[in-house]
Design an enzyme around this catalytic site. Structure first.
Site, PDB file in Angstrom:
ATOM      1  N   ARG A 105      29.395  45.237  45.222  1.00  0.00           N
ATOM      2  CA  ARG A 105      28.785  43.914  45.023  1.00  0.00           C
ATOM      3  C   ARG A 105      27.095  44.353  44.829  1.00  0.00           C
ATOM      4  NH1 ARG A 105      33.220  41.504  48.003  1.00  0.00           N
ATOM      5  NH2 ARG A 105      32.160  41.598  50.016  1.00  0.00           N
ATOM      6  N   PHE A 140      38.771  36.828  38.663  1.00  0.00           N
ATOM      7  CA  PHE A 140      39.263  36.967  39.988  1.00  0.00           C
ATOM      8  C   PHE A 140      38.216  36.854  41.171  1.00  0.00           C
ATOM      9  CE2 PHE A 140      41.709  39.960  37.307  1.00  0.00           C
ATOM     10  CZ  PHE A 140      42.925  39.266  37.230  1.00  0.00           C
ATOM     11  N   ASP A 158      38.181  42.297  39.282  1.00  0.00           N
ATOM     12  CA  ASP A 158      38.349  42.528  40.771  1.00  0.00           C
ATOM     13  C   ASP A 158      39.811  42.157  40.984  1.00  0.00           C
ATOM     14  OD1 ASP A 158      38.407  43.449  43.368  1.00  0.00           O
ATOM     15  OD2 ASP A 158      36.687  41.743  43.940  1.00  0.00           O
ATOM     16  N   ASP A 169      39.183  32.160  38.800  1.00  0.00           N
ATOM     17  CA  ASP A 169      40.196  32.414  39.720  1.00  0.00           C
ATOM     18  C   ASP A 169      41.363  31.453  39.759  1.00  0.00           C
ATOM     19  OD1 ASP A 169      40.063  34.146  42.568  1.00  0.00           O
ATOM     20  OD2 ASP A 169      41.312  32.692  42.470  1.00  0.00           O
ATOM     21  N   CYS A 207      42.400  47.889  44.045  1.00  0.00           N
ATOM     22  CA  CYS A 207      42.523  47.873  45.524  1.00  0.00           C
ATOM     23  C   CYS A 207      44.015  48.050  45.951  1.00  0.00           C
ATOM     24  CB  CYS A 207      42.156  46.696  46.051  1.00  0.00           C
ATOM     25  SG  CYS A 207      43.358  45.243  45.723  1.00  0.00           S
TER      26      CYS A 207
END
Length: 408
Positions: free
Chosen positions: A221, A237, A308, A259, A348
């Protein structure tokens, strides 16, 4: 020497097995074991030997799990006792102080196998600890470990006002354990304000995802801050608005965060106000997978697009479907970037390997005729260390920053 925590139990590996732990890994699977001996119960620490009697180490055993033994130590002469555990906890905290300097107000203090404390995660949010235990053996030692951690932090002038457990991941059921969340010790206010990269957030450790906040993207970030000044930014997201707020505090001209979770958008909007960014950083509820094609159909263009997403796969079997998902979302995201603009994308999922993720991004860029100039490749923050041995999920976050150019 204190009282030993090792049982009389022993497991003996099959001939030709144990290659993973011989290479430094931390797990012994059920199909690698030839014999069980001695007196022990699930969750106990047992001795592990090779087929020829060679000592391999000590670890937790659990017959409910395919990961039959989680290794704790490889040293025959090192006793597994209360002092051993305290030394492991102390080493974990000293590592964070060294690699993060003074940036330990909000950080991961214990990261399971990568800190040689298998199955245990502890995150620190200012003066609150949030704990996740995914292994039966670690559940037994958890009170002792947490007591040590609170005392070690106190020695550095950090007074912990409360501990909350978030052992509510379904994977616990594979260990034969119930999911659980609740206070460890006295109850306390579980809304905690933290500051990360100059951005303030209110972390809800009870209802937030995982342990309440995604600490692993901290420095990714921060890396985006220098790119976003004066730019029009789309953060997909957005969760609690983390990348969007880093863009805003860096001086972005206009930021929109998307989101699907109404709760996440409410939290993100509150965080924008908390940082006095409500004039430039806005959030709305949207299914990103549906919304990106709509933005493209309207001809929208952004200086910076950030993807993300949550893990599209949590198993090897679902990887093919995940590749299709990552490819599609990266295609849609790349089309929204202006010529010469910037694109950040990540995965991730442990099962989406760096090589596979890189290949998928390249295919997505080729499909929409965009050329990528790599600026950076990053992984998780250093409080989530990557253990170079075995396959225990410590390396999971892949993060690319590109400049995007039309084909010239």
């Amino acid at each position: 020497m204190g009282t030993s925590l090792v049982s009389d139990g022993k497991v003996i590996l099959r001939k030709g097995e144990g290659r993973t732990i011989k290479a430094g890994g931390a797990w012994v699977f059920d199909n690698e074991i030839d014999q069980y001996a001695g007196d022990y119960a699930n969750g106990d620490i047992v001795r592990v030997e090779d087929f020829d009697g060679f000592f391999m180490g000590y670890g937790f055993i659990n017959h409910n799990s395919k990961i039959r033994v989680r290794m704790l130590s490889r040293w025959r002469k090192e006793p597994i006792d209360a002092e051993f555990l305290r030394d492991r906890v102390k080493a974990a905290w000293e590592y964070r102080k060294t690699v993060m300097g003074e940036d330990t107000d909000a950080c991961r203090v214990i990261f399971g196998e990568a800190d040689w404390l298998p199955g245990l995660t502890v995150d620190k949010y200012e003066d609150v600890l949030v704990v996740e235990s995914l292994a039966l053996g670690m559940d037994r030692l958890k009170p002792m470990i947490l007591e040590d951690l609170v005392e070690i932090l106190r020695e550095d002038g950090i007074h912990i006002r409360g501990i909350y457990e978030r052992s509510d991941a379904p994977v616990r059921k594979k260990e034969g354990m119930d999911v659980y969340k609740g206070f460890i010790g006295p109850e306390f206010d579980t809304n905690v304000e933290i500051t990360e990269n100059g951005v303030k957030y209110m972390v809800d450790v009870v209802n937030g995802q995982k342990t309440g906040f995604f600490l692993d993207q901290k420095y990714n970030r921060r890396a985006m801050q220098r790119i976003c000044k004066g730019k029009r930014v789309l953060d997909c997201f957005t969760h609690m608005g983390t990348f969007a707020l880093n863009a805003g505090i860096a001086g972005a001209a206009e930021v929109e965060g998307l989101d699907i979770s109404e709760l996440a958008i409410q939290q993100a909007t509150a965080n924008a106000k908390r940082n006095h960014l409500e004039e430039t950083v806005h959030f709305r509820v949207a299914d990103v997978l549906d919304e990106l094609p709509k933005l493209n159909a309207r001809g929208e263009k952004y200086d910076v697009v950030i993807l993300d997403p949550p893990a599209f796969t949590k198993s090897r079997e679902a990887t093919k479907a995940a590749i299709r998902g990552y490819r599609e979302i990266n295609m849609q995201g790349l089309k929204l970037v202006k010529d010469g603009g910037y694109f950040a994308t990540c995965s991730c999922s442990h099962f989406m390997t760096p090589e596979l993720f890189t290949k998928t991004i390249a295919e997505a860029a080729g499909s929409v005729h965009r050329r990528l100039r790599q600026i950076e490749y990053r992984t998780q923050a250093c409080d989530h260390p990557i253990l170079w041995s075995g396959d225990e999920n410590s390396y999971y976050l892949k993060f690319y920053i590109f400049q995007v150019c039309d084909e010239k």
